[in-house]
Design an enzyme around this catalytic site. Structure first.
Site, PDB file in Angstrom:
ATOM      1  N   GLY A 167     -10.998   2.663   3.130  1.00 43.22           N
ATOM      2  CA  GLY A 167      -9.945   2.478   2.123  1.00 43.22           C
ATOM      3  C   GLY A 167     -10.293   1.536   0.951  1.00 43.22           C
ATOM      4  N   SER A 168     -10.737   0.482   1.453  1.00 41.38           N
ATOM      5  CA  SER A 168     -10.994  -0.740   0.168  1.00 41.38           C
ATOM      6  C   SER A 168     -12.294  -0.909  -0.273  1.00 41.38           C
ATOM      7  CB  SER A 168     -10.550  -2.283   1.008  1.00 41.38           C
ATOM      8  OG  SER A 168     -11.653  -2.478   1.904  1.00 41.38           O
ATOM      9  N   HIS A 223     -13.188   4.590   7.599  1.00 41.96           N
ATOM     10  CA  HIS A 223     -12.471   3.323   7.259  1.00 41.96           C
ATOM     11  C   HIS A 223     -13.071   2.833   6.106  1.00 41.96           C
ATOM     12  CE1 HIS A 223     -10.046  -0.334   9.223  1.00 41.96           C
ATOM     13  NE2 HIS A 223      -9.887  -0.331   7.608  1.00 41.96           N
ATOM     14  N   ALA A 268      -3.875   3.454   7.865  1.00 38.61           N
ATOM     15  CA  ALA A 268      -3.362   2.035   8.171  1.00 38.61           C
ATOM     16  C   ALA A 268      -4.538   1.514   9.435  1.00 38.61           C
ATOM     17  CB  ALA A 268      -1.918   2.105   8.757  1.00 38.61           C
ATOM     18  N   ARG A 269      -3.863   1.842  10.482  1.00 38.02           N
ATOM     19  CA  ARG A 269      -4.702   1.833  11.831  1.00 38.02           C
ATOM     20  C   ARG A 269      -4.538   2.847  12.825  1.00 38.02           C
ATOM     21  NH1 ARG A 269      -6.965  -1.584   8.843  1.00 38.02           N
ATOM     22  NH2 ARG A 269      -7.006  -3.664   9.278  1.00 38.02           N
ATOM     23  N   ILE A 291       0.962  -1.230  -0.054  1.00 39.77           N
ATOM     24  CA  ILE A 291       0.116  -0.244  -0.216  1.00 39.77           C
ATOM     25  C   ILE A 291       1.033   1.269   0.104  1.00 39.77           C
ATOM     26  CG2 ILE A 291      -1.611   1.219   1.264  1.00 39.77           C
ATOM     27  CD1 ILE A 291      -2.889  -1.367   2.019  1.00 39.77           C
ATOM     28  N   GLU A 330     -12.446   2.549  16.688  1.00 37.52           N
ATOM     29  CA  GLU A 330     -13.551   2.723  15.846  1.00 37.52           C
ATOM     30  C   GLU A 330     -14.492   1.464  16.057  1.00 37.52           C
ATOM     31  OE1 GLU A 330     -12.356   1.168  11.756  1.00 37.52           O
ATOM     32  OE2 GLU A 330     -10.741   2.730  12.125  1.00 37.52           O
ATOM     33  N   ASP A 382      -8.626   8.210   7.715  1.00 43.75           N
ATOM     34  CA  ASP A 382      -9.577   7.090   7.449  1.00 43.75           C
ATOM     35  C   ASP A 382      -9.829   5.991   8.622  1.00 43.75           C
ATOM     36  OD1 ASP A 382     -11.307   5.525   5.529  1.00 43.75           O
ATOM     37  OD2 ASP A 382      -9.832   4.269   5.362  1.00 43.75           O
TER      38      ASP A 382
HETATM   39  C1  DGY Z   1      -7.802  -3.920   5.600  1.00 44.53           C
HETATM   40  O1  DGY Z   1      -7.837  -4.666   4.752  1.00 44.53           O
HETATM   41  O2  DGY Z   1      -7.019  -4.007   6.526  1.00 44.53           O
HETATM   42  C2  DGY Z   1      -8.739  -2.524   5.528  1.00 44.53           C
HETATM   43  O3  DGY Z   1      -8.295  -1.538   6.600  1.00 44.53           O
HETATM   44  C3  DGY Z   1     -10.203  -3.155   6.128  1.00 44.53           C
HETATM   45  O4  DGY Z   1      -9.895  -3.640   7.215  1.00 44.53           O
END
Ligand code: DGY
Length: 327
Positions: A295-296, A293, A245-246, A165, A275, A270
């Protein structure tokens, strides 16, 4: 789908997916929680036992800790998570029970890096303030001084975590916005993977050149609270910070304090610690661009993630090696 004995594999899925993907899971004969609400750990264990599941498909919102893994029936041989992050899974506990753990690398890198670009632009160009001006009926027309943001093009980008990523983010921002890319990683990448980015020997060196800092590293004990009062103090003045990321990579109190004083000009986030709850301090700040959250979250990406998991569950149950196995 069948296992190495030729018997149909039994798959339990903890969340409902997009319709295009539900068809694939239906074809595979999977049991899917259609409630659109997460199952509790006890419910996951009971459902796995009721269906004598060979495999579980979980998401990043399911906490699959040692207690849940211990409570799973012996039939379970694979846990596939609908995410590339696996900090919600106890890999050691899974290994100890001989359960394979599968994730979704590669297929979501483009979508998540698009989100990083959105967050970076949203923060640098004050998208949240601009949108509020319009939606709240406060816009009085074009002005030479209205909502002046930061130039992104040609700026210095720092990427913390240059995995798939991080590299996808760097590529987009280098090619699309002529950014000068610096990165810090556990180890230096091969030149073809660096793709022109400069390696920093330490996180401190990265911070010092990060006019725009993107966090793209996994959540681990080493990366926990990476962005804190000390690391923020090393950033250039008016830095813009992005996290795809997290949430655990950020000390929220420290970032909020820096956003309040302007020490950090803006943030695009994000992901959040704890969360869907997030630190309420973010909600009062004009200079943040927040996303839930996502992203994907594109149709194509979410379908590809599910297909990858189905294919790799089938392979693992049939005794084959797969590239997306992390335990
Ligand atoms: C991931 O794929 O880790 C995304 O953040 C969704 O949780």
């Amino acid at each position: 789908m069948s296992d190495e004995r030729g018997t149909p594999a039994r798959i339990v899925v903890t969340r409902r997916f997009a319709p295009a993907l539900m068809d694939r899971f239906a074809t595979a004969g999977a049991w899917v929680n259609l409630d659109d609400e997460p199952l509790t750990a006890a419910e996951i264990a009971v459902t796995a036992a009721d269906h004598a599941a060979d495999a579980l498909v979980v998401t990043a919102t399911d906490r699959v800790d040692a207690a849940l893994i211990a409570a799973l029936p012996p039939s379970v041989r694979a846990i596939a998570t609908y995410s590339v992050g696996h900090d919600h899974l106890d890999l050691d506990a899974a290994r100890a029970r001989g359960i394979a753990v599968l994730t979704t690398p590669d297929v979501l890198s483009d979508a998540v890096s698009e989100m990083a670009v959105l967050c970076l632009l949203g923060a640098a160009r004050r998208a949240h303030e601009g949108a509020r001006l319009i939606y709240e009926g406060r816009w009085r027309g074009w002005s030479p001084t209205l909502l002046l943001g930061r130039d992104v093009t040609g700026g210095r980008l720092g990427v913390f975590g240059m995995g798939r990523i991080g590299r996808a983010v760097a590529r987009r921002l280098a090619r699309g916005f002529d950014m000068e890319v610096h990165y810090f990683n556990r180890s230096r990448l091969a030149p073809e993977l660096e793709d022109g980015a400069s390696y920093c020997d330490s996180a401190a060196d990265l911070l010092a050149v990060s006019d725009f800092l993107v966090l793209a590293a996994p959540a681990t004990p080493e990366t926990a609270r990476f962005l804190n009062a000390d690391s923020i103090a090393r950033l250039p003045p008016d830095a813009v910070v992005v996290n795809v990321a997290r949430g655990g990579l950020v000390d929220d109190e420290a970032l909020i304090a820096a956003l309040r004083t302007g020490r950090v000009a803006a943030a695009g986030l994000d992901v959040f610690d704890g969360e869907p709850a997030l630190h309420p301090g973010y909600l009062d700040l004009p200079n943040v661009f927040l996303q839930p959250h996502q992203g994907s979250a594109t149709v194509g990406t979410r379908v590809r993630m599910g297909e990858l998991l189905l294919d790799s569950v089938e392979a693992v149950l049939a005794g084959r090696e797969v590239g997306n196995r992390v335990a």
